[in-house]
Design an enzyme around this catalytic site. Sequence first.
Site, PDB file in Angstrom:
ATOM      1  N   GLY A 249      46.167 -78.951 -34.435  1.00  0.00           N
ATOM      2  CA  GLY A 249      46.854 -79.849 -35.503  1.00  0.00           C
ATOM      3  C   GLY A 249      47.502 -80.870 -35.261  1.00  0.00           C
ATOM      4  O   GLY A 249      47.977 -81.884 -35.999  1.00  0.00           O
ATOM      5  N   GLU A 291      45.200 -74.981 -29.468  1.00  0.00           N
ATOM      6  CA  GLU A 291      43.919 -74.976 -30.247  1.00  0.00           C
ATOM      7  C   GLU A 291      43.636 -76.247 -30.616  1.00  0.00           C
ATOM      8  O   GLU A 291      43.441 -76.544 -31.945  1.00  0.00           O
ATOM      9  CB  GLU A 291      43.663 -73.958 -31.278  1.00  0.00           C
ATOM     10  CG  GLU A 291      43.699 -72.784 -30.872  1.00  0.00           C
ATOM     11  CD  GLU A 291      43.911 -71.756 -32.210  1.00  0.00           C
ATOM     12  OE1 GLU A 291      43.341 -70.619 -32.054  1.00  0.00           O
ATOM     13  OE2 GLU A 291      44.300 -72.186 -33.161  1.00  0.00           O
ATOM     14  N   PRO A 292      43.467 -77.481 -29.943  1.00  0.00           N
ATOM     15  CA  PRO A 292      43.085 -78.844 -30.524  1.00  0.00           C
ATOM     16  C   PRO A 292      41.665 -78.847 -30.881  1.00  0.00           C
ATOM     17  O   PRO A 292      40.794 -78.393 -30.359  1.00  0.00           O
ATOM     18  CB  PRO A 292      43.595 -79.656 -29.345  1.00  0.00           C
ATOM     19  CG  PRO A 292      43.401 -78.867 -28.174  1.00  0.00           C
ATOM     20  CD  PRO A 292      43.708 -77.484 -28.586  1.00  0.00           C
ATOM     21  N   GLY A 293      41.633 -79.386 -32.070  1.00  0.00           N
ATOM     22  CA  GLY A 293      40.171 -79.703 -32.306  1.00  0.00           C
ATOM     23  C   GLY A 293      39.907 -81.161 -32.853  1.00  0.00           C
ATOM     24  O   GLY A 293      39.473 -81.956 -31.742  1.00  0.00           O
ATOM     25  N   ARG A 294      40.488 -81.716 -33.907  1.00  0.00           N
ATOM     26  CA  ARG A 294      40.418 -82.976 -33.995  1.00  0.00           C
ATOM     27  C   ARG A 294      40.970 -84.041 -32.802  1.00  0.00           C
ATOM     28  O   ARG A 294      40.123 -84.963 -32.803  1.00  0.00           O
ATOM     29  CB  ARG A 294      41.595 -83.340 -35.412  1.00  0.00           C
ATOM     30  CG  ARG A 294      41.538 -84.901 -35.580  1.00  0.00           C
ATOM     31  CD  ARG A 294      42.752 -84.903 -36.731  1.00  0.00           C
ATOM     32  NE  ARG A 294      42.985 -83.923 -37.599  1.00  0.00           N
ATOM     33  CZ  ARG A 294      42.395 -83.974 -38.786  1.00  0.00           C
ATOM     34  NH1 ARG A 294      41.396 -84.906 -39.062  1.00  0.00           N
ATOM     35  NH2 ARG A 294      42.495 -82.931 -39.674  1.00  0.00           N
ATOM     36  N   ARG A 331      35.387 -87.042 -45.746  1.00  0.00           N
ATOM     37  CA  ARG A 331      36.690 -86.791 -45.794  1.00  0.00           C
ATOM     38  C   ARG A 331      37.448 -87.747 -46.809  1.00  0.00           C
ATOM     39  O   ARG A 331      38.643 -87.551 -47.207  1.00  0.00           O
ATOM     40  CB  ARG A 331      37.249 -86.962 -44.337  1.00  0.00           C
ATOM     41  CG  ARG A 331      36.950 -85.993 -43.369  1.00  0.00           C
ATOM     42  CD  ARG A 331      37.537 -86.122 -41.920  1.00  0.00           C
ATOM     43  NE  ARG A 331      38.816 -86.144 -41.952  1.00  0.00           N
ATOM     44  CZ  ARG A 331      39.764 -87.048 -41.806  1.00  0.00           C
ATOM     45  NH1 ARG A 331      39.146 -88.084 -41.695  1.00  0.00           N
ATOM     46  NH2 ARG A 331      41.147 -86.759 -41.753  1.00  0.00           N
ATOM     47  N   CYS A 362      25.444 -89.790 -55.634  1.00  0.00           N
ATOM     48  CA  CYS A 362      25.606 -90.248 -57.110  1.00  0.00           C
ATOM     49  C   CYS A 362      26.890 -89.560 -57.506  1.00  0.00           C
ATOM     50  O   CYS A 362      27.081 -88.761 -58.147  1.00  0.00           O
ATOM     51  CB  CYS A 362      24.520 -89.589 -57.917  1.00  0.00           C
ATOM     52  SG  CYS A 362      22.911 -90.262 -57.330  1.00  0.00           S
ATOM     53  N   GLU A 363      28.117 -90.205 -56.904  1.00  0.00           N
ATOM     54  CA  GLU A 363      29.354 -89.861 -57.505  1.00  0.00           C
ATOM     55  C   GLU A 363      30.155 -91.375 -57.097  1.00  0.00           C
ATOM     56  O   GLU A 363      30.045 -91.742 -56.210  1.00  0.00           O
ATOM     57  CB  GLU A 363      30.057 -88.966 -56.276  1.00  0.00           C
ATOM     58  CG  GLU A 363      29.591 -87.353 -56.300  1.00  0.00           C
ATOM     59  CD  GLU A 363      30.173 -86.610 -57.472  1.00  0.00           C
ATOM     60  OE1 GLU A 363      31.290 -87.174 -57.968  1.00  0.00           O
ATOM     61  OE2 GLU A 363      29.384 -85.588 -57.719  1.00  0.00           O
ATOM     62  N   TYR A 391      35.343 -83.425 -38.087  1.00  0.00           N
ATOM     63  CA  TYR A 391      35.238 -83.112 -39.349  1.00  0.00           C
ATOM     64  C   TYR A 391      34.385 -84.102 -40.233  1.00  0.00           C
ATOM     65  O   TYR A 391      34.719 -84.482 -41.291  1.00  0.00           O
ATOM     66  CB  TYR A 391      36.835 -83.112 -39.963  1.00  0.00           C
ATOM     67  CG  TYR A 391      37.318 -81.968 -39.303  1.00  0.00           C
ATOM     68  CD1 TYR A 391      37.560 -80.729 -39.515  1.00  0.00           C
ATOM     69  CD2 TYR A 391      38.683 -82.456 -38.393  1.00  0.00           C
ATOM     70  CE1 TYR A 391      38.159 -79.676 -38.605  1.00  0.00           C
ATOM     71  CE2 TYR A 391      39.393 -81.542 -37.814  1.00  0.00           C
ATOM     72  CZ  TYR A 391      38.980 -80.169 -37.987  1.00  0.00           C
ATOM     73  OH  TYR A 391      39.810 -78.980 -37.167  1.00  0.00           O
TER      74      TYR A 391
END
Length: 432
Positions: A249, A291-294, A331, A362-363, A391
């Site tokens: 995180g 546990e780093p991801g980003r 995101r 189409c949004e 992500y």
Amino acid sequence: MFVSENLSVNEKGNLTIGGADTVELAKEYGTPLYVMDEQLVRKNCRRFNESIRKFYGDKGRVHYASKAMSCMEMCRIVGSEGLGLDAVSIGELYTAVKAGFDVSKIGFHGNNKTDEELAYAVSIGVGHIIVDNISELHRLERIAKEQGKRPHIMFRIKPGIDAHTHDFVKTGQIDSKFGFALETGEAYEAVKEAVSCENVELYGLHCHIGSQIFDIDPFEEAAKVMLEFIAKIKNELDYEIQGLNLGGGFGIKYLNSHDPQPFEVFMERVSEVVKAECEKLNISRPFIYIEPGRSIAAPAGITLYTVGARKEIPNIRTYISVDGGMADSPRYILYKSEYEAVVANKANEERTEKVTIAGKCCESGDLIGENMPLQHAESGDIIAVCATGAYNYSMSSNYNRLQKPAVVFVNDGESRIAVKRETLDDIIRNDV
Ligand SMILES: *Cc1c(COP(=O)(O)O)cnc(C)c1O
């Protein structure tokens, strides 16, 4: 000048990543394109590894949270740096296994693992299964018994730390779908049950307080709460918890105005807290996991797009539409995440405009960003969106039946495909 350290401008005025010309990459592989810089992934892994060793010693390991960016090449790279891995589904496990990842260094997470997933994790012998709830413990016991195995488990604990506010507060009532609550006694009851389980071994405890967190205080607070719980288990149940996973995180720089603390500072401060608390509580120092991801993947990646339409709505805004959108960059529509963008073929020019970069889905909410300072962009220009290595690919979809982009890794100016662009036949592959 740019938000990530691996970005620069070459003599042609083109943006480079890891020494590779992004305009050339767009030409060679087409757009949209995910580009990952292998050297920066490796450097980030090493910084985490070295700081855990420096400040906590040998009883520590870094696990890459693979949900941030999972593909076989990413598993191979982080594995070769000696990291372990977190997986949260059978798909992420399978990817790691097929990449030859050392399964004894995999932690298997998830708040609602299926029997199939548990059986697979037990059969391949993952290092730890992080058990989220009591029914999962019961199902895992049965599955382990059927396979004649005794997996090591950790319990996912809600430490009651609210990390989303700058001044963190301890929440009285914990509202989260993840893990066992501490203050209701739920976690303690589960531990009491697990210490006498025949078919699983309670090895450790786990917590993860959120994501994109800039402040170190909540991590320190979570570590204290967890160690107090470990001491309670030792004192009251005479059982030694060996491992403590403090989650990931760690915040990263998406914009120049963001100022995250270096991992080294995080590791130093949290290590000091753990050591001091262990002494105070008279417990032995646990084996620590982070546990780093980003923070490993995001700064290493960019996404390249080709500009199509430019639409100026006087006194309102200018839309720059690109050949991707929420299908490959979800995101913004999910959490209005902000990014830095650069016109890759005009990277030396001033950013003279503020524009809305729009996708092709189409949004109306399908935007890459609003109010983004950008060089004057016209049809045919290449836009790079920075720090998209986490992500984005992992959250991509086939909305509007768009083909998922290719993932290319660059290494000192050389590039190679890690994930091929989907073809039209891939789009209908499972249709009958
Ligand atoms: C998502 C997640 C992580 C990684 O979070 P980042 O913000 O990407 O560092 C680590 N551990 C668990 C349990 C997670 O769910």
